[in-house]
Motif scaffolding. Structure first.
Motif, PDB file in Angstrom:
ATOM      1  N   VAL A 269      42.030  31.698  35.946  1.00  0.00           N
ATOM      2  CA  VAL A 269      41.588  31.983  34.573  1.00  0.00           C
ATOM      3  C   VAL A 269      42.739  32.385  33.658  1.00  0.00           C
ATOM      4  O   VAL A 269      42.528  32.681  32.483  1.00  0.00           O
TER       5      VAL A 269
ATOM      6  N   ARG B 194      33.604  37.819  40.019  1.00  0.00           N
ATOM      7  CA  ARG B 194      32.495  36.901  39.780  1.00  0.00           C
ATOM      8  C   ARG B 194      32.075  36.275  41.094  1.00  0.00           C
ATOM      9  O   ARG B 194      32.865  36.166  42.029  1.00  0.00           O
TER      10      ARG B 194
ATOM     11  N   ASP C 242      33.255  28.153  35.575  1.00  0.00           N
ATOM     12  CA  ASP C 242      33.242  29.597  35.319  1.00  0.00           C
ATOM     13  C   ASP C 242      31.840  30.176  35.469  1.00  0.00           C
ATOM     14  O   ASP C 242      31.667  31.400  35.400  1.00  0.00           O
TER      15      ASP C 242
ATOM     16  N   TYR D 235      28.904  37.851  36.844  1.00  0.00           N
ATOM     17  CA  TYR D 235      30.130  38.618  36.656  1.00  0.00           C
ATOM     18  C   TYR D 235      29.830  40.104  36.863  1.00  0.00           C
ATOM     19  O   TYR D 235      28.881  40.642  36.269  1.00  0.00           O
TER      20      TYR D 235
ATOM     21  N   VAL E 204      38.756  38.383  39.216  1.00  0.00           N
ATOM     22  CA  VAL E 204      39.046  37.680  37.966  1.00  0.00           C
ATOM     23  C   VAL E 204      40.153  38.376  37.170  1.00  0.00           C
ATOM     24  O   VAL E 204      41.162  37.760  36.838  1.00  0.00           O
TER      25      VAL E 204
END
Length: 133
Positions: free
Chosen positions: A65, A36, A91, A95, A46
């Motif tokens: 995460v 990301r 967040d 992505y 991620v």
């Protein structure tokens, strides 16, 4: 090189969930990963998976995460998923799904653990995730 297309990005509220999908032209002997990138920030690893047909594919998830995001795959559909729960405003990012050739298990594990964008050859166009407070 494998073709990748991400989907599933959306705008959600703090605490919400999303599932991202990465449709690939093939998963055999590929290390697959989700990265990301937020505006003004570097691309961040991620979650990663090596779908080599074992009962449990090796996966690695970034500490930021862990416990909230899960990576999985469906070989029949040549698709890798990123389940994102308990989403937070931090967040918010574009992505990207990425892939690279991984011909051996031990090679794959080293690449997955590194979570480094430079190890990946193929990239999808990205899908936007926005989390509002």
């Amino acid at each position: 090189q494998v073709q990748l297309v991400e989907s599933g990005g959306d705008s959600v509220r703090d605490g919400g969930s999303l599932r991202l999908s990465c449709a690939a032209s093939g998963l055999s002997y590929r290390c697959m990963g989700w990265f990301r990138q937020a505006p003004g920030k570097e691309r961040e690893g991620v979650a990663f998976i090596y779908p080599d047909g074992r009962p449990t594919a090796p996966t690695y998830v970034a500490d930021s995460v862990k416990g909230r995001f899960t990576i999985s795959h469906d070989n029949a559909k040549n698709t890798v998923y990123l389940q994102m729960n308990s989403l937070k405003p931090e967040d918010t990012a574009m992505y990207y799904c990425a892939e690279t050739s991984c011909m051996a298990y031990h090679q794959a594990v080293e690449i997955l653990k590194a979570m480094a964008p430079g190890h990946y050859r193929g990239w999808g166009p990205g899908t936007q995730v926005t989390v509002s407070s």
